[in-house]
Design a protein around this motif. Structure first.
Motif, PDB file in Angstrom:
ATOM      1  N   GLY A 286      41.170  38.269  23.959  1.00  0.00           N
ATOM      2  CA  GLY A 286      41.378  36.965  23.357  1.00  0.00           C
ATOM      3  C   GLY A 286      40.740  35.818  24.105  1.00  0.00           C
ATOM      4  N   GLU A 287      40.312  36.024  25.363  1.00  0.00           N
ATOM      5  CA  GLU A 287      39.646  34.981  26.125  1.00  0.00           C
ATOM      6  C   GLU A 287      38.148  34.976  25.796  1.00  0.00           C
ATOM      7  OE1 GLU A 287      41.923  34.213  30.316  1.00  0.00           O
ATOM      8  OE2 GLU A 287      40.637  35.986  30.228  1.00  0.00           O
ATOM      9  N   ASP A 288      37.550  33.770  25.859  1.00  0.00           N
ATOM     10  CA  ASP A 288      36.115  33.709  25.689  1.00  0.00           C
ATOM     11  C   ASP A 288      35.437  33.896  27.050  1.00  0.00           C
ATOM     12  OD1 ASP A 288      36.668  31.380  26.965  1.00  0.00           O
ATOM     13  OD2 ASP A 288      35.830  30.033  25.451  1.00  0.00           O
ATOM     14  N   GLY A 289      34.127  33.876  27.068  1.00  0.00           N
ATOM     15  CA  GLY A 289      33.376  34.066  28.294  1.00  0.00           C
ATOM     16  C   GLY A 289      31.955  34.475  27.985  1.00  0.00           C
ATOM     17  N   ILE A 290      31.188  34.780  28.998  1.00  0.00           N
ATOM     18  CA  ILE A 290      29.808  35.222  28.820  1.00  0.00           C
ATOM     19  C   ILE A 290      29.811  36.689  28.433  1.00  0.00           C
ATOM     20  CG2 ILE A 290      27.596  35.593  29.980  1.00  0.00           C
ATOM     21  CD1 ILE A 290      28.178  33.218  31.737  1.00  0.00           C
ATOM     22  N   ALA A 291      29.189  37.011  27.310  1.00  0.00           N
ATOM     23  CA  ALA A 291      29.184  38.388  26.809  1.00  0.00           C
ATOM     24  C   ALA A 291      28.105  39.209  27.489  1.00  0.00           C
ATOM     25  CB  ALA A 291      28.971  38.387  25.296  1.00  0.00           C
ATOM     26  N   GLY A 292      28.423  40.483  27.779  1.00  0.00           N
ATOM     27  CA  GLY A 292      27.463  41.396  28.371  1.00  0.00           C
ATOM     28  C   GLY A 292      27.946  42.827  28.267  1.00  0.00           C
ATOM     29  N   THR A 293      27.139  43.730  28.794  1.00  0.00           N
ATOM     30  CA  THR A 293      27.452  45.154  28.758  1.00  0.00           C
ATOM     31  C   THR A 293      27.472  45.702  30.180  1.00  0.00           C
ATOM     32  OG1 THR A 293      26.325  45.352  26.633  1.00  0.00           O
ATOM     33  CG2 THR A 293      26.743  47.397  27.842  1.00  0.00           C
ATOM     34  N   VAL A 294      28.487  46.488  30.506  1.00  0.00           N
ATOM     35  CA  VAL A 294      28.550  47.130  31.817  1.00  0.00           C
ATOM     36  C   VAL A 294      27.486  48.229  31.862  1.00  0.00           C
ATOM     37  CG1 VAL A 294      29.978  48.418  33.444  1.00  0.00           C
ATOM     38  CG2 VAL A 294      31.014  46.633  32.012  1.00  0.00           C
ATOM     39  N   THR A 295      26.519  48.071  32.764  1.00  0.00           N
ATOM     40  CA  THR A 295      25.409  49.024  32.844  1.00  0.00           C
ATOM     41  C   THR A 295      25.436  49.862  34.114  1.00  0.00           C
ATOM     42  OG1 THR A 295      24.017  47.241  33.743  1.00  0.00           O
ATOM     43  CG2 THR A 295      23.874  47.683  31.363  1.00  0.00           C
ATOM     44  N   ALA A 325      36.636  48.449  34.224  1.00  0.00           N
ATOM     45  CA  ALA A 325      35.704  48.621  33.106  1.00  0.00           C
ATOM     46  C   ALA A 325      34.986  49.948  33.281  1.00  0.00           C
ATOM     47  CB  ALA A 325      34.706  47.461  33.048  1.00  0.00           C
ATOM     48  N   VAL A 326      34.303  50.370  32.250  1.00  0.00           N
ATOM     49  CA  VAL A 326      33.515  51.610  32.305  1.00  0.00           C
ATOM     50  C   VAL A 326      32.101  51.298  31.851  1.00  0.00           C
ATOM     51  CG1 VAL A 326      35.496  53.116  31.902  1.00  0.00           C
ATOM     52  CG2 VAL A 326      34.187  52.245  29.965  1.00  0.00           C
ATOM     53  N   VAL A 327      31.160  52.110  32.294  1.00  0.00           N
ATOM     54  CA  VAL A 327      29.764  51.923  31.922  1.00  0.00           C
ATOM     55  C   VAL A 327      29.622  52.055  30.404  1.00  0.00           C
ATOM     56  CG1 VAL A 327      27.421  52.856  32.136  1.00  0.00           C
ATOM     57  CG2 VAL A 327      28.900  52.684  34.149  1.00  0.00           C
ATOM     58  N   GLY A 328      28.892  51.118  29.811  1.00  0.00           N
ATOM     59  CA  GLY A 328      28.703  51.088  28.363  1.00  0.00           C
ATOM     60  C   GLY A 328      29.648  50.160  27.638  1.00  0.00           C
ATOM     61  N   GLU A 329      30.682  49.676  28.303  1.00  0.00           N
ATOM     62  CA  GLU A 329      31.680  48.814  27.664  1.00  0.00           C
ATOM     63  C   GLU A 329      31.127  47.405  27.449  1.00  0.00           C
ATOM     64  OE1 GLU A 329      36.265  47.209  28.497  1.00  0.00           O
ATOM     65  OE2 GLU A 329      35.329  48.695  29.830  1.00  0.00           O
ATOM     66  N   GLU A 330      31.416  46.834  26.293  1.00  0.00           N
ATOM     67  CA  GLU A 330      31.091  45.433  26.009  1.00  0.00           C
ATOM     68  C   GLU A 330      32.199  44.560  26.614  1.00  0.00           C
ATOM     69  OE1 GLU A 330      28.297  44.483  24.450  1.00  0.00           O
ATOM     70  OE2 GLU A 330      27.687  46.588  24.272  1.00  0.00           O
ATOM     71  N   VAL A 331      31.822  43.588  27.418  1.00  0.00           N
ATOM     72  CA  VAL A 331      32.811  42.778  28.132  1.00  0.00           C
ATOM     73  C   VAL A 331      32.423  41.303  28.048  1.00  0.00           C
ATOM     74  CG1 VAL A 331      33.382  44.630  29.761  1.00  0.00           C
ATOM     75  CG2 VAL A 331      31.554  43.006  30.313  1.00  0.00           C
ATOM     76  N   ARG A 332      33.348  40.469  28.469  1.00  0.00           N
ATOM     77  CA  ARG A 332      33.076  39.048  28.667  1.00  0.00           C
ATOM     78  C   ARG A 332      33.484  38.675  30.086  1.00  0.00           C
ATOM     79  NH1 ARG A 332      31.774  35.951  24.304  1.00  0.00           N
ATOM     80  NH2 ARG A 332      31.869  36.999  22.278  1.00  0.00           N
ATOM     81  N   LEU A 333      32.728  37.751  30.674  1.00  0.00           N
ATOM     82  CA  LEU A 333      32.954  37.354  32.064  1.00  0.00           C
ATOM     83  C   LEU A 333      33.377  35.898  32.146  1.00  0.00           C
ATOM     84  CD1 LEU A 333      29.855  38.979  33.818  1.00  0.00           C
ATOM     85  CD2 LEU A 333      32.171  39.899  33.641  1.00  0.00           C
ATOM     86  N   ARG A 334      34.301  35.656  33.059  1.00  0.00           N
ATOM     87  CA  ARG A 334      34.759  34.301  33.342  1.00  0.00           C
ATOM     88  C   ARG A 334      34.770  34.089  34.849  1.00  0.00           C
ATOM     89  NH1 ARG A 334      37.617  31.650  29.283  1.00  0.00           N
ATOM     90  NH2 ARG A 334      38.859  30.523  30.840  1.00  0.00           N
ATOM     91  N   LEU A 335      34.794  32.826  35.254  1.00  0.00           N
ATOM     92  CA  LEU A 335      34.960  32.512  36.666  1.00  0.00           C
ATOM     93  C   LEU A 335      36.415  32.729  37.067  1.00  0.00           C
ATOM     94  CD1 LEU A 335      32.950  29.269  37.522  1.00  0.00           C
ATOM     95  CD2 LEU A 335      32.670  31.531  38.524  1.00  0.00           C
ATOM     96  N   LEU A 336      36.617  33.385  38.188  1.00  0.00           N
ATOM     97  CA  LEU A 336      37.956  33.559  38.727  1.00  0.00           C
ATOM     98  C   LEU A 336      38.504  32.205  39.162  1.00  0.00           C
ATOM     99  CD1 LEU A 336      40.005  35.838  39.570  1.00  0.00           C
ATOM    100  CD2 LEU A 336      38.981  35.687  41.840  1.00  0.00           C
TER     101      LEU A 336
END
Length: 351
Positions: A286-295, A325-336
């Motif tokens: 439910g949180e927004d953030g920068i979208a990316g993929t765990v590679t 997280a696991v490799v291949g997962e779509e995630v979003r990143l936020r500042l701690l």
């Protein structure tokens, strides 16, 4: 204990090789680590200090006395070489005595000072041990005792841990750090290993191509690098292209971030942004953030280091729990929360 100052010290081998206009001040009894990549001028600086190299300009002051014109033996600097330079045919006591004998110390006084020097490095009673019978760490301490025996004003250590295996290196580093603190002599340590520099030096000077980039405590270098080179050389981090929006806000990958360091730069300034792995976290549902993929994922005990690749190809490193997280997962990143202070901004023209 002696105060040591380098003032505009210069030794040119070529336009890009040597030491250029180097100024440093090392208070009495403190340890300074010279850190930098190969060819940065660390060893040249140490050779200039020891008198094994003559400068083209500048001064080396010990308690206000310029020692540039003095021969090595007149400077009263103790030197511990990278490979210790112990004589294998002499025992530990004879190795320590070597420098004293060259200064005319003899008989009972010689034996007393050898014993004192060995005791100072926790090798009391090792006088008759052959060099081949000593561990790498013990050999290093014998070399240090030899440097300490003539009562030097300053100690110079050239890559003191470079020829030790990882387990011995860590133990010897702890022992050496304790010795440096206990002895209390002004000490200069040359190393290309950040961990050694941070552990052994009260202050660390980062050199690049013979020039001083920044000098400060390990915490200052990590948390507030003065240049992009220091930021990239010290610790781990990822770089992003962004723009300052004014008021301490940044636009990165289409998102706005509140970053205190951005407040010193004006609005619409293009920047390169250094982000430490521990300042990022994975967004909760439910949180927004920068979208990316765990590679990629690299396990490191209590933490794992994840590589998250953004749609444009930028890769960010994230330090988090091993199961985050696991490799291949779509995630979003936020500042701690609280990590904003570690994010550093450099105008594109300076980077």
């Amino acid at each position: 204990m002696s105060d040591l100052q380098l003032r505009h010290l210069t030794r040119r081998f070529s336009a890009s090789a040597g030491v250029f206009d180097l100024s440093l001040a090392i208070p009495s009894g403190r340890a300074l680590a010279l850190l930098g990549p190969s060819g940065s001028g660390k060893t040249t600086t140490l050779r200039l200090l020891g008198g094994f190299e003559s400068p083209d300009g500048g001064n080396i002051l010990v308690d206000g006395e310029d020692v540039v014109a003095l021969r090595p033996e007149q400077r009263r600097f103790g030197m511990v070489f990278q490979h210790y330079a112990l004589f294998p045919h002499l025992d530990a006591g004879e190795n320590v005595a070597f420098g004293l004998e060259s200064r005319g110390v003899r008989s009972a006084e010689l034996h007393r000072r050898v014993a004192e020097a060995l005791a100072l490095v926790d090798l009391a009673g090792f006088e008759r041990r052959r060099v081949a019978e000593l561990s790498g760490g013990q050999q290093q301490r014998v070399a240090l005792a030899r440097a300490l025996a003539p009562s030097p004003r300053v100690i110079l250590l050239d890559e003191p841990l470079s020829n030790l295996d990882p387990a011995l290196r860590e133990r010897t580093r702890r022992e050496l750090r304790a010795l440096i603190r206990r002895i209390g002599l002004t000490t200069i340590i040359v190393t290309h290993e950040q961990e050694d520099a941070f552990d052994l030096g009260d202050m660390v000077a980062v050199l690049r191509e013979g020039r001083l980039e920044q000098v400060g405590t390990p915490e200052e270098l990590y948390q507030a690098p003065a240049t992009p080179f220091v930021g990239g050389f010290i610790g781990r981090g990822s770089w992003m292209e962004g723009k300052c929006l004014g008021g301490g806000r940044l636009r990165l990958a289409g998102a706005q971030w509140a970053v205190p360091d951005a407040a010193r730069l004006g609005a619409e300034v293009p920047v390169r942004v250094l982000i430490r792995p521990e300042t990022l976290r994975f967004a909760r549902p439910g949180e927004d953030g920068i979208a990316g993929t765990v590679t990629d994922r690299r396990f490191a005990g209590a933490q794992a280091h994840f590589t998250v690749t953004l749609p444009g190809g930028t890769a960010l490193e994230v330090a988090s729990g091993p199961q985050a997280a696991v490799v291949g997962e779509e995630v979003r990143l936020r500042l701690l929360e609280g990590g904003e202070g570690l994010v550093r901004c450099f105008p594109v023209e300076s980077a």
